[in-house]
Design an enzyme around this catalytic site. Sequence first.
Site, PDB file in Angstrom:
ATOM      1  N   ARG A  60     -83.999  64.076  32.681  1.00  7.06           N
ATOM      2  CA  ARG A  60     -83.860  64.945  34.025  1.00  7.06           C
ATOM      3  C   ARG A  60     -83.345  63.784  35.605  1.00  7.06           C
ATOM      4  NH1 ARG A  60     -85.823  70.796  35.007  1.00  7.06           N
ATOM      5  NH2 ARG A  60     -85.517  71.994  32.515  1.00  7.06           N
ATOM      6  N   ASP A  62     -82.244  62.852  39.026  1.00  5.30           N
ATOM      7  CA  ASP A  62     -81.910  63.791  40.635  1.00  5.30           C
ATOM      8  C   ASP A  62     -80.617  63.625  40.877  1.00  5.30           C
ATOM      9  OD1 ASP A  62     -85.058  63.599  40.151  1.00  5.30           O
ATOM     10  OD2 ASP A  62     -85.063  61.882  41.464  1.00  5.30           O
ATOM     11  N   TYR A 123     -83.671  52.319  32.154  1.00  2.00           N
ATOM     12  CA  TYR A 123     -82.803  52.492  33.784  1.00  2.00           C
ATOM     13  C   TYR A 123     -82.748  50.798  34.350  1.00  2.00           C
ATOM     14  CZ  TYR A 123     -83.997  57.689  34.378  1.00  2.00           C
ATOM     15  OH  TYR A 123     -84.439  58.873  34.268  1.00  2.00           O
ATOM     16  N   ARG A 211     -87.438  54.388  41.772  1.00  2.00           N
ATOM     17  CA  ARG A 211     -86.819  53.878  42.820  1.00  2.00           C
ATOM     18  C   ARG A 211     -88.186  53.789  43.693  1.00  2.00           C
ATOM     19  NH1 ARG A 211     -84.330  59.298  44.128  1.00  2.00           N
ATOM     20  NH2 ARG A 211     -84.087  58.908  46.089  1.00  2.00           N
TER      21      ARG A 211
END
Length: 280
Positions: A60, A62, A123, A211
């Site tokens: 999921r 953001d 990622y 992040r």
Amino acid sequence: MSDDVTPGFVRVRLDLAYDGAEFSGWARQRSRRTVQGELESAITTVLRLPEPVELTVAGRTDAGVHARGQVAHVDLPREVWDAEGGKLLRRLAGRLPWDVRVWRVSEAPAGFNARFSAIWRRYAYRVGDHPGGVDPLLRGHVLWHDRPLDVNLMNEAATLLLGEHDFAAYCKKREGATTIRRLLELHWERTADGLAVATVRADAFCHNMVRALVGAMILVGDGHRAVGFPGEVLAGKVRHSAVNVVRPHGLTLEEVGYPADELLAERAVEARNKRTLPGC
């Protein structure tokens, strides 16, 4: 919990991509535009289904986060899939908005669960540190940092974070959820066009983890903190006021990894077990 598909239905895997700029994340929301909402609406419409479908996704993302290699699954009536499955990809291309694309639809093997069968997610986070800023054509996918970054120092810091740890210091806590994760890969490289790109791969991620990790390593790369700082934050197991959660637009989900077909069901069961660290 079983991943057996309801009799009369077939599990369909979707491989997809999206530009997250105009989405309020993946998960469906009542009054906001989301990737899940757009896809579920499109599938229900083009297949003329009497009831809305529900997608399960590998990760999921953001609000503002992009995806190039996202994976989801949906259970469809067998007669609908047999009759319409071959046309589904083209129909979705005509129905979906420009910022989300489905590249492949296929009948999933037995035991497949897009979320729980995954063994890793990869990622990329892209940073530009050119003093003049970021190429305007890339501005929606690259974070600009106004100080030069030393990629070698950031890679040195990254080695201290690899392995299985409690990443509570880099995660937004969620009630009842563990923050133990296995970080499989974390490294930076310079691309031909001068960007500093972090590759981050783990068995799973908790909220804001990538992040926050990038934010800690940027502090090392621009000289604000010593190489050992990200590892010290990790050991502290609490959020550190100096670590910024960098903006979402530099982050892209690149790929999701799955085991061999015969191991999918076993992996889905294993992934649902609550994690603990050795000795806890």
